[in-house]
Design a protein around this motif. Structure first.
Motif, short mmCIF file in Angstrom:
data_model
loop_
_atom_site.label_atom_id
_atom_site.label_comp_id
_atom_site.label_asym_id
_atom_site.label_seq_id
_atom_site.Cartn_x
_atom_site.Cartn_y
_atom_site.Cartn_z
N GLU A 1 0.83 -1.20 0.00
CA GLU A 1 0.00 0.00 0.00
C GLU A 1 0.86 1.26 0.00
OE1 GLU A 1 -3.45 2.16 2.74
OE2 GLU A 1 -2.82 0.10 3.17
N THR A 2 1.94 1.24 0.77
CA THR A 2 2.84 2.39 0.85
C THR A 2 3.47 2.70 -0.50
OG1 THR A 2 3.33 1.99 3.18
CG2 THR A 2 4.97 3.26 1.92
N LEU A 3 3.76 1.66 -1.28
CA LEU A 3 4.44 1.83 -2.56
C LEU A 3 3.48 1.97 -3.74
CD1 LEU A 3 7.31 -0.80 -2.16
CD2 LEU A 3 7.48 1.70 -1.95
N ALA A 4 2.18 1.97 -3.49
CA ALA A 4 1.19 1.96 -4.58
C ALA A 4 1.35 3.18 -5.49
CB ALA A 4 -0.22 1.88 -4.02
N GLU A 5 1.46 4.37 -4.91
CA GLU A 5 1.61 5.57 -5.74
C GLU A 5 2.91 5.52 -6.52
OE1 GLU A 5 0.99 10.32 -5.25
OE2 GLU A 5 2.26 9.35 -3.75
#
Length: 231
Positions: free
Chosen positions: A80-84
């Motif tokens: 989730e943290t790396l999604a962007e």
């Protein structure tokens, strides 16, 4: 089909072509994509990203932890943290030409654009790292992909260009090129408007000159890509 990633990083929301207080870098990037469509309308797919108005999240300790964890070992919060960042990297990977409007803010690129760079310089995605590798443990993953970076900038003063009176103070093109070279993108072209803070005939002349250079650059890149396709 040529895939173009169009990025604007100016804090000014409008182009100076339509607003007297607008952005010169936005003016140049808009002109580049418009000229490309006019000359090569059937061969252009353009993805737009406005990091000036919608900057990516800055890198955090959690982001670093997640990025340097092997994908198969990542916990859900890491993904989730790396999604962007993953979305930004995907856009970069899909692009043949990256057209970046990067104005000079206090001698360097805007923080918004630096946040974008920090999100796309990614271990395992745009550069490799292996501490056991002989020699240099880092290597670019986008070398030989045929990508071109076009930096379209603007500056308040004048003389920041090659051989100019204050070239040494210009940390825009050099720093951006360093990051892109690191991931393997070495074909870099640039055009800039100067004299913004003077707001007189010199600014008007600089804009006119930059627009002519953008037009010529579009023609050159289209010709180069046609020659490459025919080879």
């Amino acid at each position: 089909m040529t895939d173009i990633l169009h990025i604007d990083a100016s804090a000014r929301p409008h182009s100076s072509a339509e607003n007297p207080f607008g952005s010169h870098s936005r003016r140049l990037t808009e002109r580049f994509t418009r000229r490309w469509r006019e000359a090569h309308a059937q061969d252009a797919s353009i993805v737009y990203r406005d990091v000036g108005q919608h900057p990516p999240q800055p890198v955090t300790g959690g982001w670093i932890h997640a990025a340097f964890t092997k994908p198969e070992q990542r916990l859900p919060w890491m993904t989730e943290t790396l999604a962007e960042s993953d979305a930004l990297v995907d856009e970069l990977l899909d692009a043949d030409i990256i057209v970046a409007g990067v104005p000079m803010y206090n001698f360097a690129a805007p923080a918004q654009f630096k946040a974008w760079i920090d999100n796309i310089v990614r271990v395992g995605r745009t550069f490799g790292f292996d501490r056991s590798r002989t020699g240099d443990p880092y290597w670019p993953l986008l070398a030989d992909t045929g990508k071109t970076l076009v930096i379209l900038s603007s500056r308040g003063d004048h003389g920041y260009g090659r051989g100019g009176r204050i070239e040494v103070l210009n940390h825009v093109e050099a720093s951006v090129a360093t990051a892109f070279n690191y991931i393997g993108i070495t074909d870099i072209r640039s055009v800039a408007v100067e004299f913004d803070e003077f707001a007189d005939a010199r600014l008007r002349a600089s804009i006119e000159k930059a627009e002519m250079e953008v037009d010529a650059l579009v023609a050159t890149l289209i010709s180069e890509r046609r020659q490459r396709s025919a080879a």
